[in-house]
Design an enzyme around this catalytic site. Structure first.
Site, short mmCIF file in Angstrom:
data_model
loop_
_atom_site.label_atom_id
_atom_site.label_comp_id
_atom_site.label_asym_id
_atom_site.label_seq_id
_atom_site.Cartn_x
_atom_site.Cartn_y
_atom_site.Cartn_z
N ARG A 122 0.83 -1.21 0.00
CA ARG A 122 0.00 0.00 0.00
C ARG A 122 0.86 1.25 0.00
O ARG A 122 0.53 2.27 -0.59
CB ARG A 122 -0.97 0.01 1.21
CG ARG A 122 -1.80 1.29 1.27
CD ARG A 122 -3.00 1.17 2.21
NE ARG A 122 -2.65 0.77 3.55
CZ ARG A 122 -2.09 1.56 4.47
NH1 ARG A 122 -1.82 2.82 4.19
NH2 ARG A 122 -1.81 1.10 5.67
N TYR B 66 -14.94 16.43 -16.79
CA TYR B 66 -15.29 15.01 -16.90
C TYR B 66 -16.31 14.70 -15.79
O TYR B 66 -16.14 15.14 -14.64
CB TYR B 66 -14.01 14.18 -16.73
CG TYR B 66 -14.26 12.72 -16.52
CD1 TYR B 66 -14.60 11.89 -17.58
CD2 TYR B 66 -14.18 12.16 -15.24
CE1 TYR B 66 -14.86 10.55 -17.38
CE2 TYR B 66 -14.43 10.81 -15.03
CZ TYR B 66 -14.77 10.02 -16.10
OH TYR B 66 -15.02 8.69 -15.90
N ASP C 65 -5.93 18.04 -15.76
CA ASP C 65 -6.20 16.65 -16.14
C ASP C 65 -5.79 16.51 -17.60
O ASP C 65 -6.37 17.14 -18.48
CB ASP C 65 -7.70 16.37 -15.94
CG ASP C 65 -8.10 14.93 -16.32
OD1 ASP C 65 -7.42 14.33 -17.17
OD2 ASP C 65 -9.12 14.44 -15.79
N LYS D 86 -7.19 5.15 -19.53
CA LYS D 86 -7.40 5.57 -20.92
C LYS D 86 -6.12 5.37 -21.73
O LYS D 86 -5.66 4.24 -21.85
CB LYS D 86 -7.91 7.01 -20.93
CG LYS D 86 -9.02 7.29 -19.92
CD LYS D 86 -10.32 6.57 -20.22
CE LYS D 86 -11.32 6.63 -19.07
NZ LYS D 86 -11.59 7.95 -18.53
C1 PLP Z 1 -11.90 8.52 -17.26
C2 PLP Z 1 -11.49 9.89 -16.88
C3 PLP Z 1 -11.25 10.23 -15.54
C4 PLP Z 1 -11.46 9.25 -14.40
O1 PLP Z 1 -10.59 8.19 -14.47
P1 PLP Z 1 -10.89 6.76 -13.80
O2 PLP Z 1 -9.69 5.99 -14.16
O3 PLP Z 1 -12.16 6.26 -14.39
O4 PLP Z 1 -11.04 7.00 -12.35
C5 PLP Z 1 -10.82 11.51 -15.26
N1 PLP Z 1 -10.67 12.42 -16.23
C6 PLP Z 1 -10.91 12.14 -17.52
C7 PLP Z 1 -10.72 13.20 -18.54
C8 PLP Z 1 -11.32 10.87 -17.90
O5 PLP Z 1 -11.58 10.59 -19.18
#
Ligand code: PLP
Length: 378
Positions: A53, A106, A178, A203
């Site tokens: 962890r 998002y 992000d 992603k």
């Molecule tokens: C999918 C996504 C997230 C969240 O990510 P998770 O891995 O599902 O927690 C945050 N920001 C963007 C732009 C995303 O496409």
């Protein structure tokens, strides 16, 4: 090293003791000590690992690998993109503080900001980052952070990161971006001055739709603080997921190169039809390309339900960035919790389809959408 080389070799310099060609999976919850001196070495920072962890070679590699590609000194991996965002925000903001975030967030981040952070005593205001005067107007005495996305979902607005960073610097605020949609192959917000950069590694970093993970990168001190939040709140990533993330990361530049090229071709092809409501594809994201997300508004000439029924090998899935082309329906998934009034203001319509373009042949991708549109023509 240039980007493609650095991308594929990121892991090798991280551990020199190994003889196996690829990194093994340290599928263990803890690491043993040979004696008490050895244990002391861990706490003195002379030895890497104690308890998964708190840290594990596979998850550390993912954090470091993404940091390296972003041009940032430090990175930490976590269980999801959302937990990486949470770790980043909590590293900057505490109870009593205020955050200004972009309104075209998002959906999951919107949920975190609108519903959860207030229970931690952190207040979030949403503003249109298209207009930095509006952002400045939302800043209060207790504001500590400006939060935005490099390319937004599903309208693909390209953020003026330098402008946001300059505003943050002028007002003495941290900025966090992000960077999930363009990935570091196309955009590197840390190099543009952002303090923290978050990724949903679920992603493009992972790229194969087989792992949920997140990465946060930035300077040493802020990332260390974020890591302690991630560790203490139990949002750590598992070793196998870290390993999968690293395996995916090695081909990021190759995938993004192909997917961006395919994205551009599909956007041009669909625009050529002339009878779609609208085709969203960014004008300019970077010299390397404009990304692999194409959003279309079917408009009045096509039937939404027939379109979704006639997609052949293209799957309808509420995610993006995999090697296979896929589509999603934002109003039915990511934007379901967003009130209609806000959706209307943002321009997210009921006839909108978001396409995540994969690595297949461009002709096949264009062809599959030709057939779906033909079948859906009113
Ligand atoms: C999918 C996504 C997230 C969240 O990510 P998770 O891995 O599902 O927690 C945050 N920001 C963007 C732009 C995303 O496409």
């Amino acid at each position: 090293m240039k980007f493609h080389t650095k991308n594929v070799h990121f892991q090798e310099k991280l551990d020199t003791r190994e003889v196996s060609k690829t990194k093994p999976i340290y599928q263990t919850s803890a690491f043993s000590f040979t004696d008490l001196e050895d244990m002391e070495d861990f706490f003195q920072g002379k030895k890497g690992y104690m308890y998964t962890r708190v840290g594990n070679p596979n998850t550390d590699d993912l954090g470091k690998g993404v940091a390296d590609l972003e041009g940032a000194p430090a990175g930490v991996a976590s269980a999801s993109g959302i937990s990486a965002i949470m770790g980043g925000v909590l590293a900057v903001a505490k109870a009593g503080d205020h955050v200004v975030a972009t309104e075209d967030l998002y959906g999951g981040t919107y949920q975190l900001f609108a519903n959860e952070l207030k229970d931690f005593g952190i207040e979030v205001s949403f503003a249109s980052f298209e207009n930095l005067d509006q952002v400045e107007a939302a800043v209060k005495e207790n504001t500590v952070l400006l939060y935005t996305e490099s390319v937004t979902n599903p309208l693909l607005r390209v953020e003026d990161i330098k402008g946001v960073v300059a505003l943050g610097k002028r007002l003495g605020l941290k900025t966090m971006v992000d960077n999930t949609f363009p990935s570091p192959y196309l955009v590197r917000p840390y190099e543009l001055g952002a303090d923290l950069v978050a990724h949903s590694a679920t992603k493009y970093i992972g790229g194969h739709s087989d792992v949920s993970a997140g990465v946060l990168v930035g300077g040493e001190a802020l990332v260390a603080k974020a890591k302690s939040k991630i560790v203490n709140l139990g949002a750590n990533l598992g070793p196998f997921d870290g390993w999968l993330g690293c395996r995916g990361l090695k081909t990021l530049s190759l995938r993004m190169e192909r997917q961006s090229a395919n994205g551009k071709k599909l956007a041009e092809h669909l625009r050529g039809k002339g009878d779609l409501g609208r085709v969203y594809y960014p004008e300019f994201v970077s010299e390397r390309g404009n990304g692999a997300i194409v959003t279309i508004d079917l408009g009045e000439n096509y039937d939404l339900h027939s379109f979704f029924k006639n997609l052949d090998w293209v799957k309808v899935v509420p995610t993006l960035a995999g090697v296979e082309t896929s589509v999603t329906y934002p109003v039915g998934t990511s934007h379901r919790p967003v009130p209609k009034e806000t959706r209307d203001r943002l321009g997210v319509t009921e006839t909108m389809v978001r396409i995540s373009v994969g690595i297949e042949d461009a002709e096949d991708i264009n062809g599959v959408f030709d057939r779906a549109l033909e079948a859906a023509k009113k």
